[in-house]
Write an enzyme that holds these catalytic residues in place. Structure first.
Site, short mmCIF file in Angstrom:
data_model
loop_
_atom_site.label_atom_id
_atom_site.label_comp_id
_atom_site.label_asym_id
_atom_site.label_seq_id
_atom_site.Cartn_x
_atom_site.Cartn_y
_atom_site.Cartn_z
N GLN A 128 0.82 -1.22 0.00
CA GLN A 128 0.00 0.00 0.00
C GLN A 128 0.86 1.27 0.00
O GLN A 128 0.34 2.36 -0.25
CB GLN A 128 -0.92 0.02 1.22
CG GLN A 128 -2.04 -1.01 1.15
CD GLN A 128 -2.98 -0.87 2.34
OE1 GLN A 128 -2.73 -1.42 3.40
NE2 GLN A 128 -4.06 -0.13 2.17
N GLU A 178 -4.89 -7.43 5.99
CA GLU A 178 -3.53 -7.09 5.57
C GLU A 178 -2.86 -8.27 4.86
O GLU A 178 -2.13 -8.08 3.89
CB GLU A 178 -2.69 -6.63 6.77
CG GLU A 178 -3.22 -5.41 7.51
CD GLU A 178 -3.70 -4.30 6.61
OE1 GLU A 178 -3.11 -4.07 5.55
OE2 GLU A 178 -4.71 -3.65 6.96
#
Ligand code: NI
Length: 178
Positions: free
Chosen positions: A51, A131
């Site tokens: 990210q 995640e």
């Protein structure tokens, strides 16, 4: 430490499987520290390295009073099923209900390169799975029904048609999501 730019939906690195690290070195620790700072500024409960444009299996979590980094994370077991709303720092202002295992056992390396094991449920378990998905190139949108996903994507494209860039500077006071 420094704030890193967030990669938004459309950035190719979000759709890659990030490879394992051979170990934790000072460069990895600097990345972890910068990721914590960026996650805090963006008011997220979790952040994966891709990210911020780094294709490595590293993520940080800050949920339910637990704050930790995970390097090369693996889910050993999962149990139960729970549905809750999720968001993502890479897809601002988009939310959807996602069903996932309710409890997980996680194994990973910490910031010092030491192996650890964690048995957790609730929001932490959800954040960990969100995640780990990132590290495999999976977004929470992928867990929604095709119809719901298409609706959210159509709205996203409409709202971003004048802004094709997929990089975003992190500023304080955004909504809290993963
Ligand atoms: Ni996310």
């Amino acid at each position: 430490m420094s704030l890193l730019k967030l990669h938004l939906l459309g950035s190719p690195v979000l759709r890659q499987r990030s490879p394992e690290l051979a170990g934790v070195d000072p460069e990895t620790q600097r990345l972890i520290d910068d990721m914590f700072e960026t996650m805090d500024a963006a008011k997220g409960v979790g952040l994966a390295a891709n990210q911020v444009g780094v294709a490595q299996r590293v993520a940080v979590i800050d949920a339910d009073g637990e704050r930790f980094a995970m390097v090369n994370p693996v889910l050993v077991t999962t149990e139960g099923r729970a549905t809750a709303e999720e968001g993502c720092l890479s897809i601002p202002d988009v939310f959807g209900d996602v069903a996932r295992p309710e409890r997980v056992v996680l194994e990973a390396l910490d910031r010092e390169g030491r192996p650890f094991r964690k048995e957790v449920g609730g929001l932490i378990a959800r954040a960990i799975q969100h995640e780990l998905d990132h590290l495999d190139g999976i977004l929470f949108l992928d867990h929604l029904s095709p119809l719901r996903r298409q609706m959210l994507l159509a709205r996203w494209r409409k709202e971003h048609k004048d802004d094709p860039s997929y990089l975003k500077d992190v500023e304080p006071e955004t909504s809290r999501s993963g």
